[in-house]
Design a protein around this motif. Structure first.
Motif, PDB file in Angstrom:
ATOM      1  N   GLY A 123      -1.164  -3.185 -10.581  1.00  0.00           N
ATOM      2  CA  GLY A 123      -2.103  -1.244 -11.181  1.00  0.00           C
ATOM      3  C   GLY A 123      -1.732  -0.307 -12.627  1.00  0.00           C
ATOM      4  N   HIS A 159     -10.868   5.008 -14.771  1.00  0.00           N
ATOM      5  CA  HIS A 159      -9.443   5.111 -13.266  1.00  0.00           C
ATOM      6  C   HIS A 159      -9.659   6.731 -13.592  1.00  0.00           C
ATOM      7  N   ASP A 171       3.268   3.864  -1.237  1.00  0.00           N
ATOM      8  CA  ASP A 171       3.735   5.329  -2.528  1.00  0.00           C
ATOM      9  C   ASP A 171       4.112   5.320  -3.510  1.00  0.00           C
ATOM     10  N   ALA A 194     -10.238  -2.859  -5.525  1.00  0.00           N
ATOM     11  CA  ALA A 194      -9.072  -1.858  -5.313  1.00  0.00           C
ATOM     12  C   ALA A 194      -8.725  -1.933  -4.440  1.00  0.00           C
ATOM     13  N   THR A 195      -6.731  -1.647  -3.772  1.00  0.00           N
ATOM     14  CA  THR A 195      -5.771  -2.723  -2.817  1.00  0.00           C
ATOM     15  C   THR A 195      -6.712  -2.620  -2.204  1.00  0.00           C
ATOM     16  N   ASP A 196      -7.232  -0.979  -1.357  1.00  0.00           N
ATOM     17  CA  ASP A 196      -7.944  -0.312  -0.311  1.00  0.00           C
ATOM     18  C   ASP A 196      -9.552  -1.737   0.217  1.00  0.00           C
ATOM     19  N   LYS A 213      -2.202   4.983  -7.988  1.00  0.00           N
ATOM     20  CA  LYS A 213      -3.287   4.899  -7.247  1.00  0.00           C
ATOM     21  C   LYS A 213      -4.499   5.124  -7.847  1.00  0.00           C
ATOM     22  N   PRO A 214      -6.107   4.527  -8.006  1.00  0.00           N
ATOM     23  CA  PRO A 214      -5.393   3.017  -7.004  1.00  0.00           C
ATOM     24  C   PRO A 214      -5.474   1.986  -7.675  1.00  0.00           C
ATOM     25  N   ASN A 215      -4.377   1.440  -7.206  1.00  0.00           N
ATOM     26  CA  ASN A 215      -4.179  -0.127  -7.777  1.00  0.00           C
ATOM     27  C   ASN A 215      -4.922  -1.397  -7.299  1.00  0.00           C
ATOM     28  N   GLY A 216      -4.533  -2.777  -7.855  1.00  0.00           N
ATOM     29  CA  GLY A 216      -5.649  -3.940  -7.561  1.00  0.00           C
ATOM     30  C   GLY A 216      -5.018  -4.570  -7.472  1.00  0.00           C
ATOM     31  N   ARG A 254       0.569  -0.861  -0.423  1.00  0.00           N
ATOM     32  CA  ARG A 254       0.020  -0.116   0.012  1.00  0.00           C
ATOM     33  C   ARG A 254       0.885   1.312   0.414  1.00  0.00           C
TER      34      ARG A 254
END
Length: 255
Positions: free
Chosen positions: A159, A169, A116, A140-142, A124-127, A114
C-alpha cells in the motif's frame, strides 16, 4: 568512395537486422525498457501471460528470509537462468517478514491485513497483487476480501493503491514534496503485469499518473520506496542495498 558507401550500407543493414535475429537457445528475452515521463526517468518491466510465469519468494529452504537478490539466485537454483526480472514485493517488518497477505505457490504464509496504522501500508486503500486461474490482478484490499478467489497462486499485499479503477488515490497531491525512489505494479488492458521503478526520486502523484496515463493501468499498487530494487539479468543489472523482504520473480515460461 563507392566501395566505402556500399560497406557502410551493409553494416547498417546488418545492425538493423540484429533486432530480428533469433535469440540463442536458453537465453531469456529482455523484459525491461527505459521510459521518460513528465521529466522523470523510469524502468518499465512487463510480464506477459503467454511468455512469463510469476512467483513470490520470501524464505529460503531453512525458513530464513532471503533479503537479497544474491541469496534469491541461490534459492532459485536452476530456475535462476530463467529469470526475466525480479523486484522487491510487498512491505515487511524489521525481520523481513510480510506485514500483509503473502501467498506463495498456493500456500498462505501471512494473512490479509485490514488493520489501521501509520505509514504507507496503512494509507487506505491499500491493495493486493495476485494471480489465479483467471490471470493476474491488482485490487483494493476491501474489494479483494469481498471477492477472494478460492484458489490463489500467489499474492502480495502492499500500500497504498496508486490507481483504483482508473482513479488516482484520493490522498495524493499532483506532485507532492515527499519524493523517493519508488516501485509498483499495475495491470494493463491486455492483462499484462506492468512493473515500474523510478530511476530518480518522484512523488506519489507522478508515479500514479505514470501507471494510469502512460502505461494504461486501471489498477496499480505501490510496492515500496527508498529500498526499491530491480534485478534485470538481460541488462546486467542487480541493484544492491538495504535488506529486502518478499520478492516477486518473473520467469521465462519457455525455459
Amino acid at each position: 568512395m563507392l566501395a566505402r558507401l556500399t560497406l557502410t550500407a551493409f553494416a547498417v543493414t546488418l545492425l538493423n537486422a540484429g533486432d530480428s535475429l533469433p535469440r540463442p537457445t536458453g537465453a531469456v528475452a529482455p523484459a525491461c525498457r527505459p521510459l521518460a515521463f513528465e521529466g522523470s526517468r523510469f524502468t518499465i518491466c512487463t510480464a506477459r501471460s503467454g511468455d512469463h510465469r510469476i512467483r513470490l519468494a520470501d524464505l529460503d529452504a531453512g525458513g530464513r528470509p532471503l533479503r537479497q537478490f544474491s541469496t534469491l539466485k541461490v534459492y532459485l537454483g536452476t530456475d535462476a537462468r530463467r529469470v526475466a526480472f525480479a523486484m522487491n514485493a510487498g512491505m515487511y517488518d524489521l525481520g523481513g517478514r510480510p506485514i500483509g497477505l503473502h501467498v506463495e505457490a498456493g500456500v498462505e504464509q501471512a494473512a490479509l491485513s485490514r488493520r489501521d496504522g501509520s505509514g504507507n501500508f496503512h494509507l487506505k486503500p491499500n491493495g493486493v497483487f495476485y494471480g489465479d486461474a483467471g490471470g493476474w490482478h491488482v485490487a483494493a484490499t476491501d474489494a479483494f476480501a469481498a471477492h477472494r478467489p478460492r484458489r490463489i497462486d500467489f499474492a502480495t499485499q502492499s500500500g497504498p493503491m496508486l490507481v483504483i479503477e482508473g482513479r488516482l488515490h484520493p490522498a495524493f497531491a499532483p506532485d507532492g514534496t515527499s519524493k523517493h525512489i519508488r516501485n509498483g505494479v499495475g495491470i494493463d488492458e491486455e492483462g499484462n503485469a506492468i512493473f515500474a521503478i523510478s530511476e530518480e526520486r518522484v512523488s506519489f502523484g507522478r508515479f500514479a499518473r505514470l501507471f494510469r496515463d502512460e502505461l494504461g493501468c486501471r489498477d496499480a499498487l505501490y510496492l515500496d520506496g527508498s529500498i526499491s530494487r530491480l534485478w534485470d539479468p538481460a541488462a546486467g543489472r542487480e541493484d544492491r542495498g538495504a535488506p529486502l523482504g518478499p520478492m516477486v520473480v518473473v520467469l521465462d515460461a519457455g525455459g
